[in-house]
Design a protein around this motif. Structure first.
Motif, mmCIF file in Angstrom:
data_model
loop_
_atom_site.group_PDB
_atom_site.id
_atom_site.type_symbol
_atom_site.label_atom_id
_atom_site.label_comp_id
_atom_site.label_asym_id
_atom_site.label_seq_id
_atom_site.Cartn_x
_atom_site.Cartn_y
_atom_site.Cartn_z
ATOM 1 N N GLY A 21 20.635 35.641 -25.401
ATOM 2 C CA GLY A 21 20.680 34.719 -24.278
ATOM 3 C C GLY A 21 22.056 34.455 -23.715
ATOM 4 N N ASP A 22 23.066 34.371 -24.571
ATOM 5 C CA ASP A 22 24.403 34.042 -24.076
ATOM 6 C C ASP A 22 24.897 35.060 -23.051
ATOM 7 N N VAL A 79 16.214 37.101 -18.078
ATOM 8 C CA VAL A 79 16.962 36.076 -18.810
ATOM 9 C C VAL A 79 16.077 35.445 -19.886
ATOM 10 N N ARG A 80 14.860 35.100 -19.528
ATOM 11 C CA ARG A 80 13.932 34.527 -20.519
ATOM 12 C C ARG A 80 13.743 35.490 -21.693
ATOM 13 N N ILE A 97 16.847 35.579 -23.907
ATOM 14 C CA ILE A 97 16.946 34.376 -24.731
ATOM 15 C C ILE A 97 16.012 34.484 -25.926
ATOM 16 N N LEU A 154 23.958 35.844 -15.434
ATOM 17 C CA LEU A 154 23.267 35.046 -14.423
ATOM 18 C C LEU A 154 24.248 34.140 -13.686
ATOM 19 N N MET A 155 25.122 33.471 -14.425
ATOM 20 C CA MET A 155 26.080 32.569 -13.787
ATOM 21 C C MET A 155 27.070 33.330 -12.905
ATOM 22 N N THR A 197 15.565 35.469 -13.540
ATOM 23 C CA THR A 197 15.668 34.367 -14.490
ATOM 24 C C THR A 197 14.410 34.239 -15.331
ATOM 25 N N ILE A 252 22.846 34.745 -19.818
ATOM 26 C CA ILE A 252 23.215 33.540 -19.059
ATOM 27 C C ILE A 252 24.571 33.730 -18.394
ATOM 28 N N ASP A 253 25.520 34.341 -19.094
ATOM 29 C CA ASP A 253 26.830 34.625 -18.483
ATOM 30 C C ASP A 253 26.673 35.513 -17.256
#
Length: 105
Positions: free
Chosen positions: A89-90, A80-81, A84, A96-97, A76, A93-94
């Motif tokens: 980022g989208d 992820v950072r 972004i 990651l989720m 993250t 984040i998807d």
């Protein structure tokens, strides 16, 4: 490609290989978990009391969860950072989720 990511960044490559910022600590933790698993195998071979074996299984699950959280944090704060900041980022984040949902037992 960056020459060397800083301590909390991981660089995505085409094959999703990353540079783990705390590789030696992760490997040390995995070695301990491996030893715990071997210990459980020995307990089963020796017909040890079921509750004692289950207690050790629970300890391994906790150790694996802690390892996963450490990896998740690094991912993250790094991948992820970075995604972004670069405008991707989208998707990050998807992803990651999706992985977080795997841990929601």
């Amino acid at each position: 490609m960056k020459s060397q990511p800083d301590s909390l960044e991981c660089e995505h490559h085409a094959d999703h290989a990353v540079v783990q910022p705390n590789k030696s600590a992760l490997l040390k933790r995995l070695s301990r978990i491996e030893g715990q698993v071997r210990g459980i195998a020995k307990m089963v071979e020796e017909d040890r009391y079921c509750v004692d074996v289950l207690t050790q299984v629970s300890a391994i699950q906790s150790a694996l969860d802690a390892l996963a959280l450490q990896l998740l944090s690094s991912h993250t704060k790094g991948c992820v950072r970075s995604a972004i900041r670069s405008g991707n980022g989208d998707a990050a984040i998807d992803e990651l989720m999706t992985i977080v949902k795997r841990f929601g037992r």
